[in-house]
Design a protein around this motif. Structure first.
Motif, PDB file in Angstrom:
ATOM      1  N   ALA A   1       2.085  -4.833 -12.103  1.00  0.00           N
ATOM      2  CA  ALA A   1       1.471  -5.962 -11.400  1.00  0.00           C
ATOM      3  C   ALA A   1       0.378  -5.491 -10.447  1.00  0.00           C
ATOM      4  O   ALA A   1      -0.674  -6.129 -10.317  1.00  0.00           O
ATOM      5  N   LEU A   2       0.625  -4.361  -9.774  1.00  0.00           N
ATOM      6  CA  LEU A   2      -0.403  -3.818  -8.879  1.00  0.00           C
ATOM      7  C   LEU A   2      -1.519  -3.152  -9.672  1.00  0.00           C
ATOM      8  O   LEU A   2      -2.684  -3.185  -9.272  1.00  0.00           O
ATOM      9  N   GLY A   3      -1.138  -2.555 -10.793  1.00  0.00           N
ATOM     10  CA  GLY A   3      -2.124  -1.962 -11.688  1.00  0.00           C
ATOM     11  C   GLY A   3      -3.036  -0.973 -10.993  1.00  0.00           C
ATOM     12  O   GLY A   3      -2.634  -0.197 -10.137  1.00  0.00           O
ATOM     13  N   SER A   4      -4.300  -1.038 -11.361  1.00  0.00           N
ATOM     14  CA  SER A   4      -5.290  -0.112 -10.797  1.00  0.00           C
ATOM     15  C   SER A   4      -6.139  -0.812  -9.742  1.00  0.00           C
ATOM     16  O   SER A   4      -7.343  -0.605  -9.657  1.00  0.00           O
ATOM     17  N   SER A   5      -5.498  -1.674  -8.955  1.00  0.00           N
ATOM     18  CA  SER A   5      -6.229  -2.380  -7.904  1.00  0.00           C
ATOM     19  C   SER A   5      -6.762  -1.383  -6.882  1.00  0.00           C
ATOM     20  O   SER A   5      -6.351  -0.226  -6.835  1.00  0.00           O
ATOM     21  N   SER A   6      -7.677  -1.838  -6.061  1.00  0.00           N
ATOM     22  CA  SER A   6      -8.274  -0.958  -5.052  1.00  0.00           C
ATOM     23  C   SER A   6      -7.208  -0.478  -4.075  1.00  0.00           C
ATOM     24  O   SER A   6      -6.098  -1.011  -4.019  1.00  0.00           O
ATOM     25  N   LYS A   7      -7.551   0.534  -3.290  1.00  0.00           N
ATOM     26  CA  LYS A   7      -6.590   1.124  -2.360  1.00  0.00           C
ATOM     27  C   LYS A   7      -6.017   0.064  -1.423  1.00  0.00           C
ATOM     28  O   LYS A   7      -6.720  -0.827  -0.960  1.00  0.00           O
TER      29      LYS A   7
ATOM     30  N   PHE B   1       4.643   6.402  -5.799  1.00  0.00           N
ATOM     31  CA  PHE B   1       3.666   5.527  -6.447  1.00  0.00           C
ATOM     32  C   PHE B   1       2.467   5.272  -5.533  1.00  0.00           C
ATOM     33  O   PHE B   1       1.309   5.403  -5.952  1.00  0.00           O
ATOM     34  N   HIS B   2       2.731   4.928  -4.274  1.00  0.00           N
ATOM     35  CA  HIS B   2       1.620   4.620  -3.362  1.00  0.00           C
ATOM     36  C   HIS B   2       0.814   5.872  -3.008  1.00  0.00           C
ATOM     37  O   HIS B   2      -0.407   5.788  -2.807  1.00  0.00           O
ATOM     38  N   GLN B   3       1.481   7.013  -2.945  1.00  0.00           N
ATOM     39  CA  GLN B   3       0.724   8.249  -2.709  1.00  0.00           C
ATOM     40  C   GLN B   3      -0.195   8.561  -3.883  1.00  0.00           C
ATOM     41  O   GLN B   3      -1.335   9.004  -3.692  1.00  0.00           O
ATOM     42  N   SER B   4       0.296   8.317  -5.099  1.00  0.00           N
ATOM     43  CA  SER B   4      -0.530   8.590  -6.280  1.00  0.00           C
ATOM     44  C   SER B   4      -1.764   7.690  -6.309  1.00  0.00           C
ATOM     45  O   SER B   4      -2.793   8.058  -6.873  1.00  0.00           O
ATOM     46  N   ARG B   5      -1.657   6.526  -5.680  1.00  0.00           N
ATOM     47  CA  ARG B   5      -2.791   5.600  -5.601  1.00  0.00           C
ATOM     48  C   ARG B   5      -3.688   5.896  -4.399  1.00  0.00           C
ATOM     49  O   ARG B   5      -4.714   5.253  -4.223  1.00  0.00           O
TER      50      ARG B   5
ATOM     51  N   ASP C   1      -2.933   5.229  -1.334  1.00  0.00           N
ATOM     52  CA  ASP C   1      -2.850   4.099  -0.409  1.00  0.00           C
ATOM     53  C   ASP C   1      -2.526   4.592   0.999  1.00  0.00           C
ATOM     54  O   ASP C   1      -1.922   5.654   1.184  1.00  0.00           O
ATOM     55  N   LYS C   2      -2.904   3.814   1.995  1.00  0.00           N
ATOM     56  CA  LYS C   2      -2.564   4.102   3.382  1.00  0.00           C
ATOM     57  C   LYS C   2      -1.140   3.626   3.631  1.00  0.00           C
ATOM     58  O   LYS C   2      -0.794   2.484   3.304  1.00  0.00           O
ATOM     59  N   ILE C   3      -0.288   4.491   4.212  1.00  0.00           N
ATOM     60  CA  ILE C   3       1.132   4.173   4.379  1.00  0.00           C
ATOM     61  C   ILE C   3       1.522   4.225   5.853  1.00  0.00           C
ATOM     62  O   ILE C   3       1.206   5.189   6.557  1.00  0.00           O
ATOM     63  N   TYR C   4       2.221   3.175   6.299  1.00  0.00           N
ATOM     64  CA  TYR C   4       2.793   3.137   7.645  1.00  0.00           C
ATOM     65  C   TYR C   4       4.300   2.899   7.538  1.00  0.00           C
ATOM     66  O   TYR C   4       4.772   2.230   6.611  1.00  0.00           O
ATOM     67  N   PHE C   5       5.030   3.439   8.499  1.00  0.00           N
ATOM     68  CA  PHE C   5       6.449   3.130   8.651  1.00  0.00           C
ATOM     69  C   PHE C   5       6.608   2.389   9.977  1.00  0.00           C
ATOM     70  O   PHE C   5       6.163   2.888  11.022  1.00  0.00           O
ATOM     71  N   ILE C   6       7.214   1.220   9.918  1.00  0.00           N
ATOM     72  CA  ILE C   6       7.419   0.429  11.138  1.00  0.00           C
ATOM     73  C   ILE C   6       8.916   0.174  11.282  1.00  0.00           C
ATOM     74  O   ILE C   6       9.525  -0.510  10.451  1.00  0.00           O
ATOM     75  N   THR C   7       9.511   0.743  12.314  1.00  0.00           N
ATOM     76  CA  THR C   7      10.950   0.649  12.501  1.00  0.00           C
ATOM     77  C   THR C   7      11.297  -0.063  13.803  1.00  0.00           C
ATOM     78  O   THR C   7      10.562   0.037  14.794  1.00  0.00           O
TER      79      THR C   7
END
Length: 433
Positions: free
Chosen positions: A263-269, A326-330, A332-338
């Protein structure tokens, strides 16, 4: 007169009831129901006054299948919604049944004969239509409806279910529902879609943690010839409140990890965010230790330990490994909010980097404590936010991010509400592991 008397006597003997009087109709000899009777009674087929046609809104039925029928309070469950999403079109009302009923009585006919449900007595075309209407979340419902109600209708099985299919396809009603999925509607507008004021009634689900009411079931009244009739019936249990909007719940989406990736496919970052406890880490073991040592009100001393040494006993979830990889391979910018409070020293960031093979630039951990996560999700421009708790989903919605539900493990001791699919969010299948 003698034949009439003998027939009546034979009927009363078979029923094991000596309190019924008799009344003659053109069709058959029907017993008079004793005054004060209530609940289901076995009578002769055709001995009733009118029909109740009932329909389900399956998107609510699957959520509220944990209803306590004594208190009327619902306990949401996602299992049925997952089945529903995978097996049927849930944007239409689905039939519950066609029920013979009595005027001026709390009693109703049921199980009038021993005739079993027999698919051989239904045409192939009708069997196909019923297969589309009766779903896997209501298994064997057509058999139950025939035995309990259909046997009292004096109809053949073909005629009984043909009538149900025809009533379920009322275009004005189905169009109104379809056009208002996911919206609040006024009680009177819903009434108008169903016809005259006293031709219909509605059942709503209500939840202990929500002040809304949600459409779950509809009733319509018809005479024996299936003409709409108006009835002033006593207030039914769990009826929708007339002075309050009725929400028509939209269907939840349940996807496998593979389908989600497609579903996310090759969408932009993208910029994505993750909750930590019960989303990325199964952290029940250290929390269990903390509650046993300190009680339910966890002090700063515990949080200092939690953010440093105790997380060694938290288990990484498989779904988190898959998502983060998956998100690293794309890229993508990743945040953890706890929702954990910030402490003077924390090794959680390093633990996430090591456990999930993250780059230092990727592991951005934000501690919100008791504050709502909405502001941080919005400030960081997060487009997809993953979480297990209801508050994770609502925070994402308020921040205009797309919420993705990660299921909480069944043995988690987290106390916050977690009701997958309740907000119509996307739910990842098998994400409890």
């Amino acid at each position: 007169m003698l034949n009439k008397f003998l027939l009546s006597l034979l009927f009363l003997t078979l029923q094991g009831c000596n309190n019924y009087a008799e009344v003659t109709t053109k069709e058959t000899i029907c017993p008079i129901i004793p005054e004060g009777s209530s609940g289901g009674i076995k009578t002769l087929p055709g001995c009733f006054d009118y029909y109740v046609f009932s329909q389900f809104w399956l998107n609510e039925l699957c959520i509220s299948d944990g209803r306590d029928m004594e208190t009327g309070v619902d306990e949401p469950s996602a299992d049925s919604c997952e089945i529903l999403y995978q097996t049927t079109n849930s944007n239409a009302l689905a039939p519950h049944g066609l029920w013979p009923n009595l005027k001026n009585s709390s009693a109703y006919p049921e199980f009038c004969t021993d005739a079993p449900f027999d698919v051989g007595k239904i045409s192939e075309d009708l069997r196909h239509k019923l297969g589309l209407l009766y779903t896997d979340i209501t298994p064997n419902l057509e058999s139950h409806e025939w035995r309990k109600h259909g046997t009292c209708s004096n109809k053949t099985q073909q005629d009984y279910f043909n009538t149900i299919v025809a009533l379920n396809s009322q275009q004005k009603i189905q169009s109104f529902i379809k056009n208002n999925v996911g919206r609040d509607v006024a009680y009177q507008d819903l009434k108008a879609a169903f016809g005259d004021v006293n031709h219909s009634e509605f059942i709503c689900a209500k939840y202990s943690f929500d002040d809304k009411q949600y459409l779950m079931q509809t009733y319509q009244y018809f005479d024996k010839q299936i003409n709409p009739i108006n009835l002033n019936v006593p207030k039914i249990k769990n009826a929708c409140e007339q002075n309050k909007p009725i929400h028509i719940r939209k269907p939840s989406k349940f996807l496998t990890m593979d389908d989600f990736k497609k579903a996310l496919g090759s969408s932009s970052k993208l910029t994505v965010g993750f909750d930590i406890d019960d989303t990325v880490l199964f952290s029940t073991p250290p929390f269990y230790y903390g509650v046993n040592k300190y009680g339910s009100e966890l002090p700063n001393e515990f949080w200092q330990q939690m953010n440093t040494v105790l997380d060694a006993f938290s288990l990484p979830k498989k779904i988190a490994r898959d998502l983060l990889s998956f998100h690293q391979s794309r890229k993508d910018k990743i945040y953890f909010i706890t929702a954990r409070p910030k402490t003077e020293v924390e090794t959680l960031t390093q633990r996430l980097i090591k456990t999930f093979s993250l780059s230092k630039e990727t592991a951005n951990v934000i501690f919100t404590g008791d504050d709502d996560k909405t502001q941080e999700i919005k400030a960081k421009g997060i487009q997809y936010y993953y979480g297990d708790a209801d508050t994770d989903i609502t925070s994402a919605l308020r921040a205009s991010a797309i919420p993705v539900r990660v299921k909480r493990n069944a043995i988690s001791d987290a106390e916050s509400n977690s009701n997958p699919g309740y907000f119509g969010e996307l739910v990842l299948i098998d994400s409890e592991y």
